[in-house]
Design a protein around this motif. Sequence first.
Motif, PDB file in Angstrom:
ATOM      1  N   LEU A 167       0.833  -1.194   0.000  1.00 21.30           N
ATOM      2  CA  LEU A 167       0.000   0.000   0.000  1.00 21.30           C
ATOM      3  C   LEU A 167       0.875   1.254   0.000  1.00 21.30           C
ATOM      4  O   LEU A 167       2.043   1.203   0.368  1.00 21.30           O
ATOM      5  CB  LEU A 167      -0.931   0.001   1.214  1.00 21.30           C
ATOM      6  N   SER A 199      -2.697   7.221  -1.815  1.00 21.65           N
ATOM      7  CA  SER A 199      -3.577   7.268  -2.993  1.00 21.65           C
ATOM      8  C   SER A 199      -4.044   5.893  -3.426  1.00 21.65           C
ATOM      9  O   SER A 199      -4.962   5.781  -4.231  1.00 21.65           O
ATOM     10  CB  SER A 199      -2.949   7.979  -4.189  1.00 21.65           C
ATOM     11  N   LYS A 200      -3.463   4.812  -2.892  1.00 19.25           N
ATOM     12  CA  LYS A 200      -3.935   3.469  -3.203  1.00 19.25           C
ATOM     13  C   LYS A 200      -5.279   3.239  -2.510  1.00 19.25           C
ATOM     14  O   LYS A 200      -5.455   3.594  -1.338  1.00 19.25           O
ATOM     15  CB  LYS A 200      -2.922   2.429  -2.727  1.00 19.25           C
ATOM     16  N   SER A 201      -6.216   2.626  -3.220  1.00 15.64           N
ATOM     17  CA  SER A 201      -7.520   2.365  -2.619  1.00 15.64           C
ATOM     18  C   SER A 201      -7.939   0.923  -2.840  1.00 15.64           C
ATOM     19  O   SER A 201      -7.488   0.264  -3.778  1.00 15.64           O
ATOM     20  CB  SER A 201      -8.596   3.308  -3.177  1.00 15.64           C
ATOM     21  N   CYS A 217      -5.911   4.654   1.258  1.00 13.72           N
ATOM     22  CA  CYS A 217      -4.682   4.795   2.030  1.00 13.72           C
ATOM     23  C   CYS A 217      -4.127   6.202   1.829  1.00 13.72           C
ATOM     24  O   CYS A 217      -3.881   6.620   0.697  1.00 13.72           O
ATOM     25  CB  CYS A 217      -3.667   3.746   1.580  1.00 13.72           C
ATOM     26  N   GLN A 267       4.266  -0.413   2.615  1.00 10.40           N
ATOM     27  CA  GLN A 267       4.560  -1.260   1.462  1.00 10.40           C
ATOM     28  C   GLN A 267       4.681  -2.735   1.834  1.00 10.40           C
ATOM     29  O   GLN A 267       4.675  -3.594   0.951  1.00 10.40           O
ATOM     30  CB  GLN A 267       5.837  -0.783   0.772  1.00 10.40           C
TER      31      GLN A 267
END
Length: 322
Positions: free
Chosen positions: A202, A205-207, A279, A304
Amino acid sequence: MAFQGPFFKPSLPFTGPIYGGLRDGLMVIVTGSVLHNCTRFQVDFQCGSTQVPRPDIAFHFNPRFDDGDCVVWNSFERGSWQHEERQYTMPFHKGRPFEIRFLVQSSSFMVAVNGKHYLEFKHRVPISRVDTIGVSGDLEVASISFQGPTAPDIWTARSAAMTNAAFGPGLFYNQSAAFPPGPYFQPQTYSVPYQASLFGGLFPSKSITVSGAVPPSAVRFHINLKVGRDIAFHLNPRFNEKAIVRNSQFNGHWGPEERHLPGGMPLHLGQTFTIWILCELQCFRVAVNGQHQFDYNHRAPNLQQIGQLEIEGDILLSGVQA
């Protein structure tokens, strides 16, 4: 293409922008439920959003229960409907959830309904003109979401993951068809417990989007974001307590629970839902059915390293995007 977040629980009729327009490899996913009294509904890929004059429609997708249980598709140009195509195999059912995936290719739209290829529609209008999606009819739409073109190495990794028993059989369907192997899932047949790898972990901006329905007799379910055996984020709706419990577990020990919900319990027995987990740098932001519910400050030191998604409990799982 710039990142475009989903539209959640839009009121119908709905028109919304497609930022950056259509391009080869873009996928648009529409999830929801067909109303019990449905006669017909439509999804339109439009060249503009004006009401008058009516904009050109590059692709009109129109299931009809009042016309012999068929699906009609067409284009609308210069004020007139063009050559109509139709099929009398109805993939939708009144009162049932659905997922439609529209894959944009250079020469055509490919359409999958509930995980199965349904039709191909050759472009009649240049896709560069399309900038709007419209949805109307006798539906309850849970979400309209967008997936950009996927890099080849990621497609390879996802295809390889198909053999992982944690995904269950049939997660990817009909790879001999004209579809790429990577992003087509079978909604409504996701087995629970469900597990999937989060390639690359993650990052801000990761969803992650989870769609489904809550059985009338549900007690609880959970969504875990994991680092090995540790749980970086545990999201745990409990219907017997009317709460969504949030927590983390490291080295076998749970931390302090978080339960506060400013607007009360947003999930309900017997209803569909979409949970969106975004995130950000300091926290996870969580929305349910398009409404922000809470933030959860990160407790894991390295985002990550969050490499596993796990969903278990009393849930009918119809869609996962990660």
